[in-house]
Write a protein that holds these residues in place. Structure first.
Motif, PDB file in Angstrom:
ATOM      1  N   ALA A 111       0.823  -1.202   0.000  1.00 45.08           N
ATOM      2  CA  ALA A 111       0.000   0.000   0.000  1.00 45.08           C
ATOM      3  C   ALA A 111       0.860   1.256   0.000  1.00 45.08           C
ATOM      4  O   ALA A 111       1.863   1.346   0.715  1.00 45.08           O
ATOM      5  CB  ALA A 111      -0.929  -0.002   1.221  1.00 45.08           C
ATOM      6  N   ALA A 112       0.446   2.240  -0.792  1.00 36.77           N
ATOM      7  CA  ALA A 112       1.174   3.500  -0.871  1.00 36.77           C
ATOM      8  C   ALA A 112       1.126   4.233   0.459  1.00 36.77           C
ATOM      9  O   ALA A 112       0.077   4.334   1.081  1.00 36.77           O
ATOM     10  CB  ALA A 112       0.576   4.383  -1.968  1.00 36.77           C
ATOM     11  N   GLY A 113       2.277   4.723   0.883  1.00 39.74           N
ATOM     12  CA  GLY A 113       2.337   5.473   2.129  1.00 39.74           C
ATOM     13  C   GLY A 113       2.660   4.644   3.350  1.00 39.74           C
ATOM     14  O   GLY A 113       2.819   5.186   4.444  1.00 39.74           O
ATOM     15  N   GLY A 114       2.782   3.344   3.180  1.00 41.88           N
ATOM     16  CA  GLY A 114       3.114   2.479   4.308  1.00 41.88           C
ATOM     17  C   GLY A 114       4.605   2.461   4.579  1.00 41.88           C
ATOM     18  O   GLY A 114       5.420   2.506   3.655  1.00 41.88           O
ATOM     19  N   SER A 115       4.970   2.400   5.840  1.00 42.91           N
ATOM     20  CA  SER A 115       6.370   2.338   6.241  1.00 42.91           C
ATOM     21  C   SER A 115       6.653   0.976   6.855  1.00 42.91           C
ATOM     22  O   SER A 115       6.008   0.597   7.841  1.00 42.91           O
ATOM     23  CB  SER A 115       6.675   3.441   7.263  1.00 42.91           C
ATOM     24  OG  SER A 115       7.864   3.159   7.979  1.00 42.91           O
ATOM     25  N   MET A 116       7.610   0.239   6.298  1.00 39.01           N
ATOM     26  CA  MET A 116       7.940  -1.064   6.849  1.00 39.01           C
ATOM     27  C   MET A 116       8.493  -0.922   8.260  1.00 39.01           C
ATOM     28  O   MET A 116       8.216  -1.745   9.136  1.00 39.01           O
ATOM     29  CB  MET A 116       8.943  -1.778   5.944  1.00 39.01           C
ATOM     30  CG  MET A 116       9.253  -3.205   6.397  1.00 39.01           C
ATOM     31  SD  MET A 116       7.795  -4.304   6.404  1.00 39.01           S
ATOM     32  CE  MET A 116       7.532  -4.500   4.637  1.00 39.01           C
ATOM     33  N   THR A 117       9.254   0.122   8.502  1.00 39.39           N
ATOM     34  CA  THR A 117       9.785   0.351   9.850  1.00 39.39           C
ATOM     35  C   THR A 117       8.650   0.532  10.843  1.00 39.39           C
ATOM     36  O   THR A 117       8.658  -0.033  11.941  1.00 39.39           O
ATOM     37  CB  THR A 117      10.692   1.592   9.862  1.00 39.39           C
ATOM     38  OG1 THR A 117      11.792   1.383   8.972  1.00 39.39           O
ATOM     39  CG2 THR A 117      11.213   1.863  11.260  1.00 39.39           C
ATOM     40  N   GLN A 118       7.645   1.335  10.452  1.00 37.43           N
ATOM     41  CA  GLN A 118       6.495   1.550  11.326  1.00 37.43           C
ATOM     42  C   GLN A 118       5.696   0.270  11.509  1.00 37.43           C
ATOM     43  O   GLN A 118       5.224  -0.045  12.609  1.00 37.43           O
ATOM     44  CB  GLN A 118       5.599   2.640  10.757  1.00 37.43           C
ATOM     45  CG  GLN A 118       4.408   2.993  11.637  1.00 37.43           C
ATOM     46  CD  GLN A 118       4.807   3.619  12.947  1.00 37.43           C
ATOM     47  OE1 GLN A 118       5.140   4.793  13.019  1.00 37.43           O
ATOM     48  NE2 GLN A 118       4.797   2.841  14.011  1.00 37.43           N
ATOM     49  N   ALA A 119       5.533  -0.487  10.432  1.00 36.25           N
ATOM     50  CA  ALA A 119       4.777  -1.740  10.508  1.00 36.25           C
ATOM     51  C   ALA A 119       5.423  -2.707  11.489  1.00 36.25           C
ATOM     52  O   ALA A 119       4.748  -3.325  12.315  1.00 36.25           O
ATOM     53  CB  ALA A 119       4.669  -2.366   9.123  1.00 36.25           C
ATOM     54  N   VAL A 120       6.744  -2.856  11.386  1.00 37.07           N
ATOM     55  CA  VAL A 120       7.463  -3.755  12.303  1.00 37.07           C
ATOM     56  C   VAL A 120       7.329  -3.260  13.737  1.00 37.07           C
ATOM     57  O   VAL A 120       7.140  -4.053  14.672  1.00 37.07           O
ATOM     58  CB  VAL A 120       8.945  -3.873  11.893  1.00 37.07           C
ATOM     59  CG1 VAL A 120       9.752  -4.617  12.950  1.00 37.07           C
ATOM     60  CG2 VAL A 120       9.060  -4.576  10.538  1.00 37.07           C
ATOM     61  N   ASP A 121       7.397  -1.956  13.906  1.00 38.90           N
ATOM     62  CA  ASP A 121       7.255  -1.388  15.253  1.00 38.90           C
ATOM     63  C   ASP A 121       5.882  -1.695  15.842  1.00 38.90           C
ATOM     64  O   ASP A 121       5.774  -2.056  17.020  1.00 38.90           O
ATOM     65  CB  ASP A 121       7.481   0.119  15.215  1.00 38.90           C
ATOM     66  CG  ASP A 121       7.293   0.753  16.583  1.00 38.90           C
ATOM     67  OD1 ASP A 121       8.102   0.466  17.491  1.00 38.90           O
ATOM     68  OD2 ASP A 121       6.336   1.528  16.758  1.00 38.90           O
ATOM     69  N   TYR A 122       4.837  -1.543  15.041  1.00 41.62           N
ATOM     70  CA  TYR A 122       3.495  -1.838  15.535  1.00 41.62           C
ATOM     71  C   TYR A 122       3.359  -3.312  15.942  1.00 41.62           C
ATOM     72  O   TYR A 122       2.800  -3.640  16.987  1.00 41.62           O
ATOM     73  CB  TYR A 122       2.454  -1.500  14.470  1.00 41.62           C
ATOM     74  CG  TYR A 122       2.152  -0.031  14.311  1.00 41.62           C
ATOM     75  CD1 TYR A 122       2.257   0.852  15.380  1.00 41.62           C
ATOM     76  CD2 TYR A 122       1.747   0.477  13.073  1.00 41.62           C
ATOM     77  CE1 TYR A 122       1.969   2.210  15.228  1.00 41.62           C
ATOM     78  CE2 TYR A 122       1.453   1.828  12.912  1.00 41.62           C
ATOM     79  CZ  TYR A 122       1.567   2.690  13.997  1.00 41.62           C
ATOM     80  OH  TYR A 122       1.278   4.031  13.839  1.00 41.62           O
ATOM     81  N   VAL A 123       3.875  -4.208  15.097  1.00 38.53           N
ATOM     82  CA  VAL A 123       3.808  -5.631  15.422  1.00 38.53           C
ATOM     83  C   VAL A 123       4.619  -5.930  16.677  1.00 38.53           C
ATOM     84  O   VAL A 123       4.182  -6.694  17.545  1.00 38.53           O
ATOM     85  CB  VAL A 123       4.299  -6.482  14.231  1.00 38.53           C
ATOM     86  CG1 VAL A 123       4.420  -7.960  14.634  1.00 38.53           C
ATOM     87  CG2 VAL A 123       3.346  -6.336  13.043  1.00 38.53           C
ATOM     88  N   ASN A 124       5.766  -5.315  16.789  1.00 41.29           N
ATOM     89  CA  ASN A 124       6.592  -5.559  17.967  1.00 41.29           C
ATOM     90  C   ASN A 124       5.975  -4.985  19.243  1.00 41.29           C
ATOM     91  O   ASN A 124       6.182  -5.532  20.339  1.00 41.29           O
ATOM     92  CB  ASN A 124       8.004  -5.012  17.755  1.00 41.29           C
ATOM     93  CG  ASN A 124       8.865  -5.955  16.933  1.00 41.29           C
ATOM     94  OD1 ASN A 124       8.621  -7.166  16.910  1.00 41.29           O
ATOM     95  ND2 ASN A 124       9.862  -5.414  16.256  1.00 41.29           N
ATOM     96  N   GLN A 125       5.234  -3.911  19.135  1.00 38.69           N
ATOM     97  CA  GLN A 125       4.518  -3.414  20.315  1.00 38.69           C
ATOM     98  C   GLN A 125       3.511  -4.447  20.808  1.00 38.69           C
ATOM     99  O   GLN A 125       3.371  -4.673  22.011  1.00 38.69           O
ATOM    100  CB  GLN A 125       3.801  -2.103  19.984  1.00 38.69           C
ATOM    101  CG  GLN A 125       4.709  -0.899  19.856  1.00 38.69           C
ATOM    102  CD  GLN A 125       3.914   0.385  19.699  1.00 38.69           C
ATOM    103  OE1 GLN A 125       2.984   0.644  20.463  1.00 38.69           O
ATOM    104  NE2 GLN A 125       4.263   1.186  18.701  1.00 38.69           N
ATOM    105  N   ILE A 126       2.816  -5.081  19.863  1.00 37.28           N
ATOM    106  CA  ILE A 126       1.850  -6.125  20.218  1.00 37.28           C
ATOM    107  C   ILE A 126       2.564  -7.315  20.840  1.00 37.28           C
ATOM    108  O   ILE A 126       2.148  -7.841  21.885  1.00 37.28           O
ATOM    109  CB  ILE A 126       1.065  -6.572  18.963  1.00 37.28           C
ATOM    110  CG1 ILE A 126       0.182  -5.429  18.458  1.00 37.28           C
ATOM    111  CG2 ILE A 126       0.225  -7.804  19.263  1.00 37.28           C
ATOM    112  CD1 ILE A 126      -0.422  -5.694  17.092  1.00 37.28           C
TER     113      ILE A 126
END
Length: 519
Positions: A416-431
């Protein structure tokens, strides 16, 4: 168990719309004892009670206690939330039911589905009970003044969209009822999945600006509307053939960035009797042991996973166990390959199962000790306090922030346009950090990993079937689970199982409706 602020949503249960079954007459205008227009003209503040009943239609069977029903279906079996669990969780890999009921057996084994299965009819009827109630209220609100009228209308439109979302997801088509054709004397035409999708999309976009920024607990605000829109777009490729992950990411970012929700530091709190204080829950279906009793809200989940034969009911805040539901290794196997492995896991989510005296393998889905009962939901408060009650007072977290984080990650991995892999990994790691699980690296964040993580985090929350379909894992034989296709080890099932059959009574009531392929 519940604080009074939680009860206010259901403290007034006035609703002057008569009960009816929409499969008997899809175009019946609700019967009224006192017209809504007259009622609201006399007392504009009565809108609070009317809205309470409308919200309650997703969790309760009827306005007069757990034995009452707003529709001509069994009060215990037919509530909306119970239908979501039956159709989304028992048809999927993680949960099975052992009662052997005709119809429910077919769901739990994904086999022999047909148009006469009462559990398909129950959910279908609930959709077409809620939608006309919304339409009737919207029609009246066009000529009556009530406090915060535009926000109220937006909430009603959201609830109509929520009901239609399950029609799109489960049945793929239906009749498009709106306030414009309320009380039509002739059967309405069949609306395709694309037409229903377009309507829900347009409604949710239209009310985005008019839903309140904040609202009472259990009522829709901007984040709630955006979350439903993100879920609609997330599954758009299944629903319409066209992927809409860019749009899903846009709206889930708004939920995350503007909603004001945070992960609950205590995972168990989200599913406990005092979860109304959780900062993570975006939209709950409210339950209460006294005010909003139902056999179909989380009572079905809590009591259904308990059995006094081998479990201490009071430890889970209950006074009765129905001995019906158990998880399979398709769920707990995501954490470990044995009971001892679950016990040793650092992941708190691995300890959501009762393993003592139960088998890891579900050799016979009708045997209580085959498979592990899930104790994810409990009627105790998070700190262990609370008096056991027969009916559960634990709310059902239909939308929560961890799901939003996982949607962001999925959309990003899907490009998806505008998605950040760094942010995605961070969100998963928070969970995962919240659960005590090991963190991951960008290389770990694959589509398959996301599906598994959704199972670890969200199973028994009414989403698994939809997830498996979106990931291409529900039908066919590329992924099998215990008792898929009514085979102990699992087997391939045909592609038509991606949709449920249109109930026979609905087909008989409206000759314009057609059956889904394969049934």
């Amino acid at each position: 168990m519940k604080k009074m602020k939680k009860l206010k949503l259901f403290s007034i249960c006035i609703f002057f719309l008569g009960a009816f079954s929409c499969t008997n007459d899809l175009n019946t205008e609700p019967v009224v004892e006192l017209s809504l227009q007259q009622l609201l003209q006399q007392d504009p503040n009565a809108i609070t009670g009317i809205m309470s009943k409308l919200y309650g239609s997703f969790a309760l069977s009827g306005a007069n206690g757990p034995g009452s029903s707003d529709i001509s279906d069994d009060a215990g079996e037919s509530p909306f939330l119970r239908g979501i669990v039956n159709l989304e969780d028992f048809t999927a890999d993680g949960m099975k039911n052992r009662w052997g009921d005709d119809g429910l057996d077919q769901l739990t084994t994904t086999s022999n589905w047909d148009a006469n299965n009462k559990f398909f009819r129950y959910l279908y009827n609930r959709v077409y009970y809620t939608v006309p109630q919304c339409n009737n209220l919207l029609a009246v609100l066009s000529s009556v003044d009530v406090p915060n009228k535009e926000a109220v209308k937006s909430e009603v439109r959201f609830l109509r969209c929520l009901a239609y979302y399950y029609m799109i997801d489960c049945f793929g088509k239906g009749v498009l009822l709106t306030e414009a054709n309320l009380g039509s004397a002739t059967p309405l035409p069949e609306a395709s999945r694309q037409e229903l999708f377009n309507f829900v999309e347009s409604e949710l976009l239209a009310i985005e600006s008019t839903l309140p920024d904040t609202n009472d607990y259990g009522r829709a605000n901007k984040a709630v509307g955006r979350m439903l829109l993100a879920k609609l777009y997330l599954n758009a490729e299944v629903y319409t053939g066209t992927a809409r992950y860019n749009e899903a990411l846009t709206f889930i970012k708004k939920v995350i960035d503007e909603g004001g929700y945070t992960l609950d530091p205590n995972f168990r709190h989200i599913f406990s009797g005092d979860n109304n204080t959780s900062p993570e829950i975006i939209y709950p279906l409210i339950a209460d042991a006294v005010v909003s009793q139902s056999y179909g809200n989380t009572t079905y989940i809590v009591n259904g996973n308990l059995n006094s034969a081998d479990m201490t009911l009071s430890a889970y805040g209950a006074t009765d166990g129905w001995g019906g539901h158990r998880a399979t290794k398709a769920w707990y196997g995501l954490f470990a390959n044995s009971a001892s492995g679950l016990d040793a896991s650092s992941d708190e989510r691995a300890h959501l199962f009762f393993t003592n005296g139960h088998s890891f393998e579900m050799t016979d889905y009708k045997t209580w000790t085959d498979g592990y009962p899930s104790v994810k939901f409990t009627n105790k408060n998070a700190d262990g306090s609370g008096t056991p009650t027969y009916f559960s007072g634990t709310d059902f977290p239909l939308f929560r922030l961890a799901d939003a984080y996982l949607i962001y990650a999925e959309c990003t991995v899907r490009g998806a346009a505008g998605g950040s892999m760094t942010q995605a990994v961070d969100y998963v790691n928070q969970i995962r950090t919240r659960a005590g699980a090991a963190t991951i690296t960008p290389g770990d964040l694959t589509i398959d990993f996301i599906l598994d993580e959704r199972g670890r985090e969200l199973n028994l929350e009414g989403q698994r079937r939809t997830d498996l379909i979106r990931f291409g894992k529900f039908t066919g034989g590329s992924y099998v689970w215990p008792w898929k296709g009514n085979v102990q080890a699992g087997t391939s099932i045909s592609a038509n199982y991606k949709l449920f059959p249109i109930p026979q009574k609905a087909l008989e009531a409206n000759p314009n409706l057609t059956q889904n392929p394969g049934y």
